[in-house]
Design a protein around this motif. Structure first.
Motif, PDB file in Angstrom:
ATOM      1  N   GLY A 122       0.696  -1.529  -0.015  1.00 23.07           N
ATOM      2  CA  GLY A 122      -0.634   0.272   0.233  1.00 23.07           C
ATOM      3  C   GLY A 122       1.079   1.470   0.096  1.00 23.07           C
ATOM      4  O   GLY A 122       1.792   1.381  -0.419  1.00 23.07           O
ATOM      5  N   GLN A 123       0.394   2.511   0.300  1.00 23.74           N
ATOM      6  CA  GLN A 123       0.502   3.463   0.222  1.00 23.74           C
ATOM      7  C   GLN A 123       0.405   4.102   2.193  1.00 23.74           C
ATOM      8  O   GLN A 123      -0.468   4.687   1.814  1.00 23.74           O
ATOM      9  N   PHE A 124       0.920   4.223   2.501  1.00 18.02           N
ATOM     10  CA  PHE A 124       0.463   4.686   3.676  1.00 18.02           C
ATOM     11  C   PHE A 124       1.101   5.937   4.969  1.00 18.02           C
ATOM     12  O   PHE A 124       2.489   5.914   4.184  1.00 18.02           O
ATOM     13  N   ALA A 125       1.133   6.392   5.345  1.00 23.89           N
ATOM     14  CA  ALA A 125       1.596   7.222   7.238  1.00 23.89           C
ATOM     15  C   ALA A 125       1.129   6.539   7.848  1.00 23.89           C
ATOM     16  O   ALA A 125      -0.239   7.615   7.574  1.00 23.89           O
ATOM     17  N   PHE A 126       1.209   6.413   8.585  1.00 22.83           N
ATOM     18  CA  PHE A 126       0.644   6.323   9.952  1.00 22.83           C
ATOM     19  C   PHE A 126       1.368   6.771  11.516  1.00 22.83           C
ATOM     20  O   PHE A 126       3.001   6.051  11.871  1.00 22.83           O
ATOM     21  N   CYS A 127       0.843   6.649  12.330  1.00 23.82           N
ATOM     22  CA  CYS A 127       1.648   6.873  14.039  1.00 23.82           C
ATOM     23  C   CYS A 127       0.036   5.884  15.116  1.00 23.82           C
ATOM     24  O   CYS A 127      -0.589   6.050  14.871  1.00 23.82           O
ATOM     25  N   PHE A 137       4.750   4.565  17.532  1.00 27.06           N
ATOM     26  CA  PHE A 137       5.890   3.892  16.482  1.00 27.06           C
ATOM     27  C   PHE A 137       4.903   4.256  15.466  1.00 27.06           C
ATOM     28  O   PHE A 137       4.162   4.533  14.691  1.00 27.06           O
ATOM     29  N   LEU A 138       5.809   5.392  14.250  1.00 24.35           N
ATOM     30  CA  LEU A 138       5.449   5.972  13.413  1.00 24.35           C
ATOM     31  C   LEU A 138       6.021   5.162  12.119  1.00 24.35           C
ATOM     32  O   LEU A 138       7.448   5.330  11.737  1.00 24.35           O
ATOM     33  N   ALA A 139       5.447   5.105  10.677  1.00 24.29           N
ATOM     34  CA  ALA A 139       5.829   4.466   9.387  1.00 24.29           C
ATOM     35  C   ALA A 139       6.043   4.816   8.197  1.00 24.29           C
ATOM     36  O   ALA A 139       4.553   5.721   7.792  1.00 24.29           O
ATOM     37  N   ARG A 140       6.138   4.803   7.394  1.00 26.29           N
ATOM     38  CA  ARG A 140       6.166   5.347   6.023  1.00 26.29           C
ATOM     39  C   ARG A 140       6.135   4.062   4.700  1.00 26.29           C
ATOM     40  O   ARG A 140       6.997   3.247   5.088  1.00 26.29           O
ATOM     41  N   ASP A 141       5.320   4.083   4.256  1.00 33.75           N
ATOM     42  CA  ASP A 141       5.565   2.723   2.776  1.00 33.75           C
ATOM     43  C   ASP A 141       6.385   3.495   1.965  1.00 33.75           C
ATOM     44  O   ASP A 141       7.499   4.033   2.437  1.00 33.75           O
ATOM     45  N   ARG A 142       7.132   2.401   1.524  1.00 31.65           N
ATOM     46  CA  ARG A 142       7.953   1.768   0.695  1.00 31.65           C
ATOM     47  C   ARG A 142       8.853   3.399  -0.161  1.00 31.65           C
ATOM     48  O   ARG A 142       9.764   3.392   0.182  1.00 31.65           O
ATOM     49  N   VAL A 201      12.311  17.868   9.683  1.00 30.02           N
ATOM     50  CA  VAL A 201      12.939  17.074   8.844  1.00 30.02           C
ATOM     51  C   VAL A 201      11.416  15.372   8.350  1.00 30.02           C
ATOM     52  O   VAL A 201      10.498  15.884   9.062  1.00 30.02           O
ATOM     53  N   GLU A 202      11.876  14.678   7.124  1.00 28.40           N
ATOM     54  CA  GLU A 202      10.608  14.095   7.180  1.00 28.40           C
ATOM     55  C   GLU A 202      10.673  12.325   7.549  1.00 28.40           C
ATOM     56  O   GLU A 202      12.241  12.387   7.217  1.00 28.40           O
ATOM     57  N   LEU A 203      10.244  11.872   7.883  1.00 26.86           N
ATOM     58  CA  LEU A 203      10.647  10.568   8.091  1.00 26.86           C
ATOM     59  C   LEU A 203      10.417   8.974   6.493  1.00 26.86           C
ATOM     60  O   LEU A 203      10.178  10.029   5.521  1.00 26.86           O
ATOM     61  N   GLN A 204      11.707   8.776   6.175  1.00 27.56           N
ATOM     62  CA  GLN A 204      11.994   8.591   5.234  1.00 27.56           C
ATOM     63  C   GLN A 204      11.489   7.700   4.559  1.00 27.56           C
ATOM     64  O   GLN A 204      10.922   6.564   5.581  1.00 27.56           O
ATOM     65  N   PRO A 205      11.438   7.101   3.182  1.00 28.22           N
ATOM     66  CA  PRO A 205      10.539   6.539   2.759  1.00 28.22           C
ATOM     67  C   PRO A 205      11.330   5.002   2.899  1.00 28.22           C
ATOM     68  O   PRO A 205      12.415   4.853   3.324  1.00 28.22           O
ATOM     69  N   GLY A 206      10.299   3.732   3.538  1.00 25.65           N
ATOM     70  CA  GLY A 206      10.787   2.296   3.539  1.00 25.65           C
ATOM     71  C   GLY A 206      11.908   2.541   4.769  1.00 25.65           C
ATOM     72  O   GLY A 206      12.251   1.340   4.907  1.00 25.65           O
ATOM     73  N   HIS A 207      11.171   3.577   5.923  1.00 20.27           N
ATOM     74  CA  HIS A 207      11.669   3.642   7.500  1.00 20.27           C
ATOM     75  C   HIS A 207      10.357   4.028   8.587  1.00 20.27           C
ATOM     76  O   HIS A 207       9.626   3.698   7.892  1.00 20.27           O
ATOM     77  N   PHE A 208      10.475   3.391  10.034  1.00 18.97           N
ATOM     78  CA  PHE A 208       9.884   3.408  10.319  1.00 18.97           C
ATOM     79  C   PHE A 208      10.712   4.164  11.568  1.00 18.97           C
ATOM     80  O   PHE A 208      12.080   4.114  11.677  1.00 18.97           O
ATOM     81  N   MET A 209       9.864   4.769  12.696  1.00 22.69           N
ATOM     82  CA  MET A 209      11.031   4.998  13.735  1.00 22.69           C
ATOM     83  C   MET A 209      10.150   4.968  14.889  1.00 22.69           C
ATOM     84  O   MET A 209       8.186   4.985  14.905  1.00 22.69           O
ATOM     85  N   LYS A 210      10.739   5.093  16.450  1.00 19.59           N
ATOM     86  CA  LYS A 210      10.160   5.012  17.897  1.00 19.59           C
ATOM     87  C   LYS A 210      10.367   5.902  18.175  1.00 19.59           C
ATOM     88  O   LYS A 210      11.402   6.151  18.643  1.00 19.59           O
ATOM     89  N   VAL A 211       9.216   6.221  19.539  1.00 23.29           N
ATOM     90  CA  VAL A 211       9.711   7.688  20.191  1.00 23.29           C
ATOM     91  C   VAL A 211       9.490   7.546  21.272  1.00 23.29           C
ATOM     92  O   VAL A 211       7.911   6.445  22.030  1.00 23.29           O
ATOM     93  N   ASN A 212       9.965   8.062  22.133  1.00 19.96           N
ATOM     94  CA  ASN A 212       9.980   6.877  23.821  1.00 19.96           C
ATOM     95  C   ASN A 212      10.461   8.336  24.188  1.00 19.96           C
ATOM     96  O   ASN A 212      11.206   9.222  24.244  1.00 19.96           O
ATOM     97  N   SER A 213      10.371   8.007  25.944  1.00 21.76           N
ATOM     98  CA  SER A 213      11.821   8.920  26.908  1.00 21.76           C
ATOM     99  C   SER A 213      12.885   8.340  26.456  1.00 21.76           C
ATOM    100  O   SER A 213      13.533   9.671  27.140  1.00 21.76           O
TER     101      SER A 213
END
Length: 659
Positions: A122-127, A137-142, A201-213
């Motif tokens: 698919g094509q997505f960006a979500f948190c 947890f944030l992710a972006r499509d490939r 900045v942008e979350l790069q394509p094909g990447h995910f990120m985790k944000v916590n303390s």
């Protein structure tokens, strides 16, 4: 399709203004989701969504939780294989409350964690907010079809689908990033993760990120790999056509999944005609197609568009765009691109999506991606000719082959031999350079940096943007073929950073229209990247396998026609007919006030255009780049970014403390 936003104060006490801040961000991207809106609040956190209802119209409202209530999601995009994934989850005992793909995403994450991303088509960006771990947890499509920007400072993290939403937050400074502008005036875009603005900045394509303390962790989950050497030669041409046909058929089929009517762009070229053929084969009902032409016949493809529409029997809307309309809508285009641009091409796409929305269509199928992964662009052929020329650098005949690639550029077509050699001869003999195919383009574009002021320019000398590309090539890049290297550079930089953003997502979503791209189905990409080069670029015949596949599916005249780049006029942006707003942006006063471009050099450029009319490609890019940067500065830096939370429709709030 939707827009998302959120803020997380991961080291502070509960912030009473969190809801208002999220609502302000959402109000700035309301065009992405005008049907519904909502915010979820937890301690130190708020995430929100504006929804464009496409699948499961009666339910599927966001923010949404999984069946345990541990995970909460805001989601922008579509998972096209959600029905198959839903069946898989149900077989393991998962129960669903809705029929939407949003719930599939959050249940997949609850079961598989970050590994769920490898199963999404698919094509997505979500948190997703994990209440137990207190983690985002944030992710972006490939390939970066859907956007996701963020800012982090002073123990606060904020994200949004568009930059303008972040600029509603008082703690975020608004200023241009000089290094980013140097990249744009070289590559047409920034190199991810940078944007034109400092600290955004942008979350790069094909990447995910985790944000916590503990802060931010970013990880890549998909690579754009190409098969190298002899491995690609074991596939017969007939078998490859058959497999590509099956892949494209299914890629189109799953992209027709919607609870609203789906239309298609029909440009009159090979790619959009092929996708339209598949749509008609899958669903023989009347299809709504849309195309844009130009009153300036130099750029117009209306005849091919109408021929295709007649061949397929579609309900076709043909829209002709004047140069005056381009000028009138150019500033609004920049408001949506959020980037300087070097061509006027996004503006007609914005006007076309407006026509689509006026026809009550929310979804369109388009042909982006075929050129990148099937060798369609002239830059691939140009590199091949230059390598051929480099074998005999003193030849006068070989460089003339280059004029055949650009019949739509009169100044190039009629250039004498010496001028051709000067234009195309840059680093001609350096054929072993891994960036050989793109060095000429980037060199020519980088000449635009000469228009920057002396005060602005010194910071641009700190690092050559091209060195960043050298330093970030894939480990196995050197084993790839010359064409594969070119394709990677084009797809990884230009396609993701410009084509799918400034000319794609932002222009369509500016009018609440979702674009869907069968050629960017990851299965199609991975298949094409394993094909032998001559299946894609056969001699100088681009998209060879797609042309063979298209025989009998589309009009023969379209299959056999030469590739024509999508371009739009620029004349009225800077002539006497242009709007007073655009003229003011190029005035001596505005140029001196903003301090980006040298007023005297811009004045000389304008005089040159007024005197000669027909100007070079470099001059065209210069004037569009200067004008768009000026507009960007005015709209995002000089003027306040004002949020209107009253425009949010069907707003609801979910406060965890009250559940």
């Amino acid at each position: 399709m939707c827009g998302i936003a959120g803020i997380y104060n991961y080291h502070s006490s509960k912030e009473p203004s969190t809801e208002q801040n999220v609502k302000k961000m959402l109000s700035m991207i309301n065009h992405r989701g005008p049907d519904e809106s909502g915010v979820y609040l937890d301690e130190n956190l708020g995430i929100g969504n504006v929804r464009l209802s496409i699948i499961d119209l009666s339910s599927g409202q966001q923010p949404m939780c999984d069946e345990t209530g541990r995970y909460w999601i805001v989601y922008n995009g579509e998972i096209f294989n959600y029905l198959e994934l839903k069946l898989k989850l149900e077989s393991t005992g998962v129960r669903f409350k809705t029929n939407c793909d949003t719930e599939v995403v959050i249940q997949m994450y609850a079961k598989y964690g970050s590994e769920c991303l490898t199963q999404f088509n698919g094509q997505f960006a979500f948190c997703i907010w994990d209440r137990n771990k207190k983690e985002m947890f944030l992710a972006r499509d490939r390939v970066g079809i859907r956007p996701l920007f963020y800012w982090s400072q002073n123990k606060t993290f904020a994200f949004c689908s568009e930059i303008k939403g972040l600029f509603t937050l008082n703690q975020i400074e608004r200023s241009l990033d000089q290094e980013s502008l140097a990249q744009i005036f070289t590559f047409w875009t920034t190199l991810a993760p940078k944007t034109p603005f400092k600290n955004i900045v942008e979350l790069q394509p094909g990447h995910f990120m985790k944000v916590n303390s503990n802060g931010i962790q970013i990880q890549k989950y998909w690579n754009m790999n190409f098969t190298s050497g002899k491995e690609a030669q074991d596939r017969s041409f007939s078998e490859s056509i058959e497999e590509l046909d099956e892949l494209l058929h299914d890629a189109v089929k799953i992209r027709l999944r919607a609870d609203v009517p789906v239309g298609a762009y029909l440009s009159g070229g090979l790619d959009s005609s092929v996708t339209t053929a598949y749509i008609k084969d899958i669903d023989s009902n009347i299809l709504n197609t849309f195309s844009i032409g130009f009153t300036d016949k130099t750029y117009d493809e209306t005849a091919f568009q109408l021929e295709a529409a007649k061949f397929f029997g579609t309900n076709h809307t043909a829209f002709s765009c004047t140069s005056e309309e381009l000028a009138e809508n150019f500033a609004e285009t920049i408001w949506h691109t959020e980037f300087p641009i070097l061509r006027t091409s996004p503006t007609p796409m914005f006007l076309l999506s407006k026509k689509v929305r006026e026809s009550n269509i929310k979804v369109v199928i388009t042909g982006e991606g075929a050129d990148e992964f099937l060798g369609g662009y002239n830059i691939f052929k140009e590199a091949k000719i230059r390598r051929f020329w480099a074998n005999e650098p003193n030849s006068t005949a070989r460089p003339k082959l280059l004029t055949k690639l650009y019949p739509y550029i009169p100044l190039l077509k009629d250039s004498p031999d010496l001028a051709l050699k000067m234009f195309f001869g840059y680093k001609l003999k350096e054929t072993e350079d891994p960036l050989y195919s793109h060095l000429l383009r980037w060199h020519n574009t980088s000449r635009l940096k000469s228009f920057f002021t002396d005060d602005f320019a010194p910071s641009l000398d700190k690092s050559d943007p091209i060195n960043i590309v050298y330093n970030n090539l894939p480990e196995n890049f050197g084993t790839w073929s010359d064409l594969s290297k070119s394709q990677f550079l084009e797809a990884n930089i230009f396609m993701s950073g410009y084509l799918l953003s400034s000319q794609g997502d932002r222009m369509a979503m500016g009018n609440s229209v979702e674009g869907r791209y069968p050629f960017l189905d990851y299965r199609v990409i991975e298949f094409c990247n394993q094909l032998p080069d001559n299946y894609k670029l056969n001699g100088l015949n681009e998209k060879f396998i797609l042309k063979k596949l298209s025989i009998g599916k589309i009009p023969d005249s379209i299959t056999s026609r030469s590739k024509q780049a999508y371009r739009a006029p620029i004349s009225n942006l800077i002539t006497q007919k242009s709007t007073s707003y655009l003229k003011d942006m190029l005035s001596d006063e505005s140029l001196r006030t903003y301090g980006i471009f040298n007023p005297e050099k811009v004045k000389n450029l304008l005089a040159k255009i007024e005197t000669h009319g027909l100007i070079s490609e470099i001059d065209q890019m210069a004037i569009v780049g200067i004008l768009s940067t000026q507009i960007l500065y005015k709209k995002f830096i000089q003027e306040p970014v004002i949020a209107n939370v009253e425009n949010l429709k069907n707003y609801r709030i979910i406060d965890q403390s009250k559940l």
